[in-house]
Design an enzyme around this catalytic site. Structure first.
Site, PDB file in Angstrom:
ATOM      1  N   PHE B 129     106.456  70.920  35.957  1.00  0.00           N
ATOM      2  CA  PHE B 129     106.335  69.727  35.127  1.00  0.00           C
ATOM      3  C   PHE B 129     107.690  69.463  34.489  1.00  0.00           C
ATOM      4  O   PHE B 129     108.522  70.376  34.399  1.00  0.00           O
ATOM      5  CB  PHE B 129     105.296  69.971  34.024  1.00  0.00           C
ATOM      6  N   GLN B 243     106.021  59.148  22.022  1.00  0.00           N
ATOM      7  CA  GLN B 243     106.375  59.327  23.424  1.00  0.00           C
ATOM      8  C   GLN B 243     105.822  58.194  24.285  1.00  0.00           C
ATOM      9  O   GLN B 243     104.627  57.920  24.270  1.00  0.00           O
ATOM     10  CB  GLN B 243     105.811  60.647  23.927  1.00  0.00           C
ATOM     11  N   HIS B 245     105.204  57.489  27.955  1.00  0.00           N
ATOM     12  CA  HIS B 245     105.138  58.199  29.227  1.00  0.00           C
ATOM     13  C   HIS B 245     105.733  57.281  30.289  1.00  0.00           C
ATOM     14  O   HIS B 245     105.396  56.101  30.338  1.00  0.00           O
ATOM     15  CB  HIS B 245     103.683  58.531  29.549  1.00  0.00           C
ATOM     16  N   LEU B 259      97.183  56.125  32.649  1.00  0.00           N
ATOM     17  CA  LEU B 259      98.157  57.135  33.027  1.00  0.00           C
ATOM     18  C   LEU B 259      98.156  57.504  34.507  1.00  0.00           C
ATOM     19  O   LEU B 259      97.116  57.616  35.144  1.00  0.00           O
ATOM     20  CB  LEU B 259      97.929  58.413  32.221  1.00  0.00           C
ATOM     21  N   GLU B 262     102.057  63.158  35.382  1.00  0.00           N
ATOM     22  CA  GLU B 262     103.356  63.689  35.755  1.00  0.00           C
ATOM     23  C   GLU B 262     103.208  64.692  36.897  1.00  0.00           C
ATOM     24  O   GLU B 262     104.167  64.986  37.615  1.00  0.00           O
ATOM     25  CB  GLU B 262     103.955  64.376  34.515  1.00  0.00           C
ATOM     26  N   ARG B 318     110.422  63.250  29.518  1.00  0.00           N
ATOM     27  CA  ARG B 318     109.800  61.921  29.604  1.00  0.00           C
ATOM     28  C   ARG B 318     110.621  60.817  28.958  1.00  0.00           C
ATOM     29  O   ARG B 318     110.647  59.694  29.447  1.00  0.00           O
ATOM     30  CB  ARG B 318     108.429  61.971  28.944  1.00  0.00           C
ATOM     31  N   HIS B 384     102.008  56.917  24.743  1.00  0.00           N
ATOM     32  CA  HIS B 384     101.222  58.038  25.234  1.00  0.00           C
ATOM     33  C   HIS B 384     100.911  59.097  24.191  1.00  0.00           C
ATOM     34  O   HIS B 384      99.794  59.596  24.116  1.00  0.00           O
ATOM     35  CB  HIS B 384     102.012  58.668  26.392  1.00  0.00           C
ATOM     36  N   ARG B 419     107.944  65.547  23.277  1.00  0.00           N
ATOM     37  CA  ARG B 419     107.057  66.620  23.737  1.00  0.00           C
ATOM     38  C   ARG B 419     107.210  66.843  25.228  1.00  0.00           C
ATOM     39  O   ARG B 419     107.309  65.889  25.997  1.00  0.00           O
ATOM     40  CB  ARG B 419     105.609  66.233  23.442  1.00  0.00           C
TER      41      ARG B 419
HETATM   42  C1  FAD Z   1      95.921  60.186  29.973  1.00  0.00           C
HETATM   43  C2  FAD Z   1      96.472  61.364  29.256  1.00  0.00           C
HETATM   44  C3  FAD Z   1      96.796  62.522  29.938  1.00  0.00           C
HETATM   45  C4  FAD Z   1      97.288  63.625  29.278  1.00  0.00           C
HETATM   46  N1  FAD Z   1      97.595  64.735  29.991  1.00  0.00           N
HETATM   47  C5  FAD Z   1      98.045  65.826  29.351  1.00  0.00           C
HETATM   48  C6  FAD Z   1      98.352  67.007  30.072  1.00  0.00           C
HETATM   49  O1  FAD Z   1      98.213  67.069  31.294  1.00  0.00           O
HETATM   50  N2  FAD Z   1      98.789  68.084  29.390  1.00  0.00           N
HETATM   51  C7  FAD Z   1      98.933  68.073  28.044  1.00  0.00           C
HETATM   52  O2  FAD Z   1      99.300  69.083  27.487  1.00  0.00           O
HETATM   53  N3  FAD Z   1      98.651  66.952  27.333  1.00  0.00           N
HETATM   54  C8  FAD Z   1      98.215  65.837  27.945  1.00  0.00           C
HETATM   55  N4  FAD Z   1      97.943  64.704  27.219  1.00  0.00           N
HETATM   56  C9  FAD Z   1      97.964  64.753  25.763  1.00  0.00           C
HETATM   57  C10 FAD Z   1      96.720  65.430  25.227  1.00  0.00           C
HETATM   58  O3  FAD Z   1      95.626  65.113  26.039  1.00  0.00           O
HETATM   59  C11 FAD Z   1      96.362  65.019  23.815  1.00  0.00           C
HETATM   60  O4  FAD Z   1      97.488  65.062  23.019  1.00  0.00           O
HETATM   61  C12 FAD Z   1      95.331  65.941  23.239  1.00  0.00           C
HETATM   62  O5  FAD Z   1      94.200  65.961  24.054  1.00  0.00           O
HETATM   63  C13 FAD Z   1      94.919  65.612  21.824  1.00  0.00           C
HETATM   64  O6  FAD Z   1      93.875  66.474  21.441  1.00  0.00           O
HETATM   65  P1  FAD Z   1      93.341  66.574  19.966  1.00  0.00           P
HETATM   66  O7  FAD Z   1      92.350  67.670  19.927  1.00  0.00           O
HETATM   67  O8  FAD Z   1      94.475  66.639  19.023  1.00  0.00           O
HETATM   68  O9  FAD Z   1      92.637  65.195  19.695  1.00  0.00           O
HETATM   69  P2  FAD Z   1      91.626  64.272  20.611  1.00  0.00           P
HETATM   70  O10 FAD Z   1      91.214  64.928  21.851  1.00  0.00           O
HETATM   71  O11 FAD Z   1      92.264  62.973  20.639  1.00  0.00           O
HETATM   72  O12 FAD Z   1      90.362  64.257  19.711  1.00  0.00           O
HETATM   73  C14 FAD Z   1      90.312  63.546  18.506  1.00  0.00           C
HETATM   74  C15 FAD Z   1      88.942  63.744  17.912  1.00  0.00           C
HETATM   75  O13 FAD Z   1      88.944  63.238  16.590  1.00  0.00           O
HETATM   76  C16 FAD Z   1      87.826  62.400  16.404  1.00  0.00           C
HETATM   77  N5  FAD Z   1      88.129  61.464  15.341  1.00  0.00           N
HETATM   78  C17 FAD Z   1      89.189  60.614  15.255  1.00  0.00           C
HETATM   79  N6  FAD Z   1      89.108  59.915  14.098  1.00  0.00           N
HETATM   80  C18 FAD Z   1      87.985  60.336  13.469  1.00  0.00           C
HETATM   81  C19 FAD Z   1      87.342  59.972  12.251  1.00  0.00           C
HETATM   82  N7  FAD Z   1      87.840  59.045  11.437  1.00  0.00           N
HETATM   83  N8  FAD Z   1      86.190  60.591  11.933  1.00  0.00           N
HETATM   84  C20 FAD Z   1      85.643  61.522  12.757  1.00  0.00           C
HETATM   85  N9  FAD Z   1      86.214  61.895  13.907  1.00  0.00           N
HETATM   86  C21 FAD Z   1      87.364  61.307  14.253  1.00  0.00           C
HETATM   87  C22 FAD Z   1      87.587  61.797  17.742  1.00  0.00           C
HETATM   88  O14 FAD Z   1      86.279  61.326  17.836  1.00  0.00           O
HETATM   89  C23 FAD Z   1      87.832  63.003  18.641  1.00  0.00           C
HETATM   90  O15 FAD Z   1      86.692  63.804  18.686  1.00  0.00           O
HETATM   91  C24 FAD Z   1      97.476  63.576  27.884  1.00  0.00           C
HETATM   92  C25 FAD Z   1      97.170  62.419  27.196  1.00  0.00           C
HETATM   93  C26 FAD Z   1      96.709  61.309  27.877  1.00  0.00           C
HETATM   94  C27 FAD Z   1      96.485  60.045  27.138  1.00  0.00           C
END
Ligand code: FAD
Ligand code: SF4
Ligand code: SF4
Ligand code: FES
Lengths: 263, 610
Positions: B129, B243, B245, B259, B262, B318, B384, B419
Site C-alpha cells: 500500500f 485527506q 483520496h 472509493l 488503493e 495519497r 476521504h 494518513r
Molecule cells: C471507502 C473507504 C475505504 C476505506 N478503506 C480503508 C482501508 O482499507 N484501510 C484503512 O485503514 N482505512 C480505510 N478507510 C478509513 C476507515 O474506514 C475509517 O477511518 C474508519 O472506519 C473509521 O472508524 P471509526 O470507528 O472511527 O468510525 P466509524 O466507523 O465511522 O463509526 C462511527 C460511529 O459513530 C456513530 N455516530 C456518529 N455520530 C453519532 C452520534 N451523534 N450519536 C451516536 N452515534 C454516532 C455512527 O453511527 C457509527 O456507529 C476507508 C474509508 C473509506 C471511506
C-alpha cells in the site's frame, strides 16, 4: 432535452434528463399505510436510492429510509422494487427505462416502522443466540491454509441486508421465526461449523434443534436475491444438512466420521 | 409541529452506564469490548443499525508489521513510515504505541473469529500500500472493513454487561467543572428523548467527509463527535488536515466520489493521463526520492518481485498522488470525465483481478457498466479521511475534559499531516482498546453525578429546536450550499482570500442553522429532523476546518496553500489547537509535542537502513 437546456440538481450535481412516476409506500401501522406518487426527474445514470433522496429533498423531507454507504457494502437499503427484493443503492434506474411506474415498498417479512424502514431486530436476536467462535485454548495466532478457509470467507461476505430472510418462504409466508433462523444465519452457522479452528462442541445439534436447518426445503430463492452472490443454498445449507444427517440420522456415515477422527 | 419543554421533561427516559460509548464503528466496538472485559457496565450507541457504521466500507486492509510476507518488516519501519507519511507532524508517542501494538491487535481479531487471506505458510497475508515500505496490510480481498466490524460486533454482543442501543443519536454532552457527567440523545425509531448518566464517555463517531460534495464517506460522517465535544470545551487539533483520496470514481455522476481502493495500485495498477503517459514519475517529491523507482523499467522489476528494485510512484502517499492527478487535469491532460486512468486490466489476468479485487470488479460492472478486467477506470480525488479531530493524551486517549475519551477517526495525532492507507483500521483497534481500558479504569474510581432538570431542559430545547414552528431554513438546501462552499474554498488547494470568504459565509450559515426546519407530524423516524441536527454539526465543523486552514501558513501533507506552497520546517512540531471562544466562534492557540526521545530517533535510523 437538448444539451443547452440541461437541468442540474443543486443537491447532487446530477443532470436531470429523465422523468418517471415513483410510488413509495408511506406511513406506519398507527397512521395507516398508503402508496404515494411523486413525479421525479432524474439522471439516467442514477440508482433508485438517488431517486428516493430526491423525493426527500423536493417533496417529502420526513420520508423514512435506511441507508449508509451507497456502495453496496453495508446492507442498509434493502427494499422491494417493483416486487423484487433489492438494494436500492445498487439498482440502476436505467434498468426501468421500459416501465412507466416504479413502486418502492419496504421488505414485507418485517414489521413496518415507518415508510421504507422496517423492524429487523429479530435478526439481531437470532444472531445473539449463536455461540461465538471458540479458538483452541492457549493459541496466540492461528495458522490455516487458504483452501481450508475459502468457503468460510465466502459466507463471511454477507453484508446483513436481510434480503434473503425477507424472501425465504419459511419466514415470509409461514412465519416460522421461532423454529427457523433463516438463510442469513444458516451461512453464519456454516461459517462457524466449517471454520478449521473452531472448537465449540454441539454446533451441529444446535443447527438442527435450535436453528432448524431441516426446515429449509432448498427452493434457492434466498440465493437468487443475495446481492453478494453468496451461494447460500448449495454451498451453505446443503452441506450443513448433510453434516446433520451424517451425525444424527445415518449410523454408517457417523461411524465413518468417527473412524476418520481417530485417524 | 412545536414542542413543550416542560412536557418533554416529564417523558424523558433516564439511563445509567459506567462507560457510555458514542459510535459503533471499529473504534467504538473495540473500546466496548475492552471496557466490558474490565467488568464495568457499558452502553454503546450508534446512529444506524449495528454493523453498518462507516468502518464496514473499508476495503484495502489493516496495517501491522507482522512480517509475514517480508520478514524485514518490524515496528520500527512501521513507525518510520507513519511519521514520514505524516510529514513528521504526528504525535510520536501515539505512533510508537501504535506500531508496537498493531501486530497483537490484528492477530487477536482472528481469535475473535476473523479470517484474513492466507500466505503459503497459512499465516495472515499482507499486501502493498502507499507509503508502506513492505507488504503490510492484513486483508480479506477488498472487504477488510466488513470483516473487522462483523468480527468485533459478534464478539461484543455476548458480554452480559454490554448494551447496544441502535439508531440512537447523541446531541449533547453534559459537562460540569471540567468533568463529564453524561449525554443526551434521541432514538430514531421512536423519537423518544434519553438522558444518559455516565462516569466516562468515549467519543468514537468517525469523521466528517459529508461536508464535501465529492466524498467517499457514508451519511453518518457529519462531524457529530467534534461538534459535541467542541461545544462543551473539548479541544480539537489538526483540523486543517483532510485527506483527499486520489482515486474516487468520477463517473457516472451519481457515484462521483465513491472509493476505488488503493489496493488496485497495491496489486499493480498504474495511473495514466489522456496521452497514455504514466505521469507519476514526474511527481516524486524530494523527501521520497530514495524510496521510489525513477524509471518505468525499475518499477516493472519491482512489480515482478525484484527485492532490490524500488516501488513504483503510483504507491506514493495519497496527498502526493491526489495533487498529481489534479495537476494533470488542470494541465488539460485529464480523462474524459476529468480524472486520470487507473489501469489494472493490462497488469493482471481477469481471474486474478476478480479474486483479489472482487468488490471493485462488482462495483464498476454494476454502477458504471465497465469491466475493469478489460478497460481502465476513470478516477479522481475524493474527500476521504480526517486526520484531525479531538485532541487526546497519547497514552490514555483522554481529552482536556476529565472522563471524555476519544478514539478512531474522530481523534487526532496518530496520522499527523497525512494518513497512510491501512493505518486507520489498525488505529481503531489499538486506540479503541486503550480508550476502553482507561475509561473503565476511571469509571471504577469515579461516581455518577446528578444532571439537573435545567440542564436537561436545555438539551431538550437544543434537540427539538427544528420543530419550532417559526423556523424556515430547508436542511437539504443548506447542506447543498455548504458542500459547494467547501469544495470551492476549503478543498484540496486553499488560499487566504478563499478561506476568509469561507469563514464569513460559514458564520452566517451557522446562524441560519438555528432556524433549520423539520417537517411532518411525527418525530418517529423523521429524516428532516435528523438532517437538521446533522447539518448544524457539519457547519460547526466546516467553520473549524476553515479557521485552522487559515492559520497554517505553509503546505504540508494534505494541507496545501497556494499562497504558501512550501513546507515551513519551523512549523513541523506546531499544532493549532481549536477551542470555543467567548464569542461562540472557534479560537486558535498553539501547542507542541515534547521532543522525540533518542531511542525513537535511533529506531528511525535503523528503519531507514532496513
Ligand atoms: C471507502 C473507504 C475505504 C476505506 N478503506 C480503508 C482501508 O482499507 N484501510 C484503512 O485503514 N482505512 C480505510 N478507510 C478509513 C476507515 O474506514 C475509517 O477511518 C474508519 O472506519 C473509521 O472508524 P471509526 O470507528 O472511527 O468510525 P466509524 O466507523 O465511522 O463509526 C462511527 C460511529 O459513530 C456513530 N455516530 C456518529 N455520530 C453519532 C452520534 N451523534 N450519536 C451516536 N452515534 C454516532 C455512527 O453511527 C457509527 O456507529 C476507508 C474509508 C473509506 C471511506
Ligand atoms: S433455499 Fe431454504 S433458506 Fe433458501 S429460501 Fe429456500 S427454504 Fe429458504
Ligand atoms: S446472505 Fe446475502 S442476502 Fe442474505 S443477508 Fe447476507 S448478503 Fe444479504
Ligand atoms: S446504502 Fe449500503 S448497501 Fe445500500
Amino acid at each position: 432535452m437538448s444539451v443547452e437546456e440541461k437541468k442540474i440538481d443543486v443537491y447532487s450535481g446530477a443532470v436531470l434528463d429523465r422523468k418517471k412516476k415513483i410510488r413509495i409506500q408511506r406511513g406506519s401501522p398507527e397512521t395507516g399505510i398508503e402508496m404515494v406518487e411523486y413525479d421525479v426527474e432524474y439522471d439516467h445514470t442514477e440508482v433508485v436510492l438517488d431517486i428516493v433522496h430526491r423525493v426527500q429533498a423536493e417533496f417529502a423531507p420526513d420520508l423514512a429510509v435506511r441507508w449508509n454507504c451507497k456502495a453496496g457494502k453495508c446492507g442498509s437499503c434493502s427494499a422491494e422494487i417493483n416486487g423484487m427484493p433489492k438494494l436500492m443503492c445498487m439498482t440502476k434506474m436505467i434498468d426501468y427505462d421500459d416501465v412507466d411506474v416504479l413502486e418502492i415498498r419496504p421488505m414485507r417479512t418485517f414489521p413496518v416502522i415507518k415508510d421504507l424502514v422496517t423492524d429487523v431486530s429479530w435478526n439481531f436476536e437470532v444472531n445473539k443466540r449463536i455461540k461465538p467462535f471458540k479458538p483452541p485454548e492457549g493459541l496466540k495466532e492461528l495458522t490455516m491454509q487458504q483452501k481450508h478457509v475459502d468457503r468460510v470467507q465466502e459466507y463471511r461476505k454477507c453484508i446483513e441486508c436481510f434480503l434473503c430472510q425477507n424472501t425465504c418462504h419459511v419466514l415470509r409466508t409461514h412465519q416460522k421465526t421461532n423454529e427457523f433462523a433463516g438463510p442469513r444465519f444458516m451461512i453464519r452457522l456454516a461459517s462457524l461449523e466449517m471454520h478449521p479452528m473452531d472448537t465449540e462442541e454441539n454446533r451441529l445439534k444446535e443447527i438442527k434443534d435450535d436453528f432448524g436447518v431441516m426446515m429449509c426445503n432448498i427452493t434457492r430463492c434466498c440465493t437468487e436475491v443475495c446481492p453478494e452472490e453468496i451461494n447460500i443454498t448449495d454451498n451453505g445449507i446443503i452441506p450443513l444438512k448433510e453434516r446433520v444427517i451424517g451425525e444424527f440420522y445415518d449410523p454408517l456415515a457417523k461411524a465413518i466420521s468417527w473412524v476418520k477422527k481417530l485417524l | 409541529m412545536g414542542y413543550n419543554v416542560d412536557e418533554e421533561l416529564k417523558k424523558v427516559q433516564k439511563k445509567e452506564y459506567d462507560v457510555l460509548i458514542i459510535g459503533a464503528g471499529g473504534a467504538g466496538l473495540r473500546a466496548a469490548i475492552a471496557a466490558a472485559e474490565a467488568g464495568v457496565n457499558v452502553g454503546i450507541v450508534t446512529k444506524s443499525l449495528l454493523g453498518k457504521a462507516h468502518t464496514v466500507m473499508a476495503e484495502g486492509g489493516a496495517a501491522a508489521a507482522l512480517g509475514n510476507v517480508d520478514s524485514r518488516d518490524n515496528w520500527k519501519v512501521h513507525f518510520r513510515d507513519t511519521m514520514k507519511g505524516g510529514k513528521y507532524h504526528n504525535n510520536w508517542k501515539m505512533v510508537e504505541i501504535f506500531a508496537k501494538q498493531a501486530p497483537d491487535r490484528i492477530r487477536e481479531l482472528e481469535l475473535y473469529g476473523a479470517v484474513f487471506d492466507r500466505t503459503e505458510e497459512g499465516k495472515i497475508k499482507q499486501r502493498n500500500f502507499g507509503g508502506h515500505k513492505f507488504p503490510r496490510l492484513a486483508h480479506v480481498g477488498d472487504r477488510t472493513g466488513l470483516e473487522m466490524i462483523r468480527t468485533l460486533q459478534d464478539k461484543a454482543i455476548h458480554y452480559p454487561t454490554l448494551h447496544v442501543e441502535m439508531e440512537t443519536t447523541i446531541t449533547k454532552l453534559f459537562v460540569e467543572n471540567g468533568e463529564v457527567k453524561g449525554a443526551f440523545g434521541y432514538n430514531r425509531q421512536t423519537g423518544n428523548l434519553i438522558v444518559y448518566s455516565a462516569k466516562s464517555v468515549i467519543i468514537a463517531t468517525g469523521g466528517f467527509g459529508k461536508v464535501f460534495r465529492v466524498t467517499s464517506n457514508s451519511w453518518e460522517l457529519t462531524g457529530d463527535g467534534e461538534s459535541l465535544a467542541y461545544r462543551e470545551g473539548v479541544e480539537l487539533t489538526d483540523m486543517e488536515f483532510i485527506q483527499f483520496h486520489p482515486t474516487g470514481m468520477v463517473y457516472p455522476n451519481s457515484v462521483k466520489g465513491t472509493l476505488v481502493t488503493e489496493g488496485v495500485r497495491g496489486e499493480g495498477g498504474i495511473l495514466k493521463n489522456i496521452n497514455g503517459e504514466r505521469f507519476m514519475f514526474r511527481y516524486i517529491p524530494e523527501m521520497f526520492k530514495d524510496d521510489y523507482a525513477e524509471t518505468e523499467e525499475e518499477a516493472e522489476r519491482w512489480f515482478k518481485g525484484d527485492p532490490n528494485a524500488r516501488r513504483p510512484p503510483e504507491l506514493l502517499t495519497r496527498d502526493v498522488v491526489a495533487k498529481a492527478i489534479r495537476a494533470e487535469v488542470k494541465a488539460g491532460r485529464g480523462s474524459p470525465h476529468g480524472g486520470a486512468f487507473l489501469d489494472i486490466a493490462s497488469r493482471r489476468t481477469p481471474e486474478e483481478i476478480k479474486r483479489v479485487l472482487p468488490s471493485m470488479y462488482h462495483q464498476f460492472l454494476k454502477l458504471a457498466k465497465l469491466d475493469i478486467t478489460k478497460e481502465p477506470m476513470e478516477v479522481g480525488p475524493t474527500a476521504h479521511y480526517a486526520m484531525g479531530g479531538i485532541r487526546v493524551d497519547g497514552e490514555t486517549q483522554e481529552t482536556n475534559i476529565k472522563g471524555i475519551f476519544a478514539a478512531g477517526e474522530v481523534s487526532a495525532g496518530l496520522h499527523g499531516a497525512n494518513r497512510l492507507g491501512g493505518n486507520s483500521l489498525t488505529d481503531l483497534i489499538v486506540f479503541g482498546k486503550i480508550a476502553g481500558d482507561y475509561a473503565a479504569k476511571r469509571a471504577k474510581d469515579a461516581s455518577l453525578k446528578s444532571i439537573s432538570d435545567e440542564e436537561i431542559k436545555e438539551a431538550i430545547d437544543f434537540t427539538l429546536k427544528p420543530f419550532d414552528d417559526s423556523n424556515n431554513e430547508d436542511p437539504y438546501q443548506l447542506h447543498a450550499e455548504l458542500k459547494e462552499l467547501m469544495e470551492e474554498y476549503v478543498g484540496i488547494v486553499r488560499t487566504e482570500e478563499g478561506l476568509k470568504t469561507a469563514i464569513e459565509k460559514l458564520k452566517d450559515m451557522l446562524k441560519r442553522a438555528d432556524k433549520l426546519k423539520a417537517v411532518g407530524d411525527t418525530r418517529k423516524y423523521n429524516s428532516s429532523w435528523h438532517q437538521a441536527l446533522d447539518i448544524k454539526n457539519m457547519i460547526t465543523v466546516a467553520l473549524i476546518i476553515a479557521t485552522a486552514a487559515l492559520q497554517r501558513k505553509e503546505s504540508r501533507g494534505a494541507h496545501t496553500r497556494e499562497d504558501f506552497p512550501e513546507t515551513d520546517e519551523s512549523l513541523t512540531n506546531v499544532l493549532y489547537v481549536i477551542s470555543k471562544g467567548d464569542d461562540g466562534f472557534p479560537k486558535v492557540s498553539e501547542a507542541t509535542y515534547p521532543p522525540m526521545p533518542e531511542e525513537l530517533k535511533q529506531a528511525m535510523k535503523e528503519a531507514e537502513e532496513a
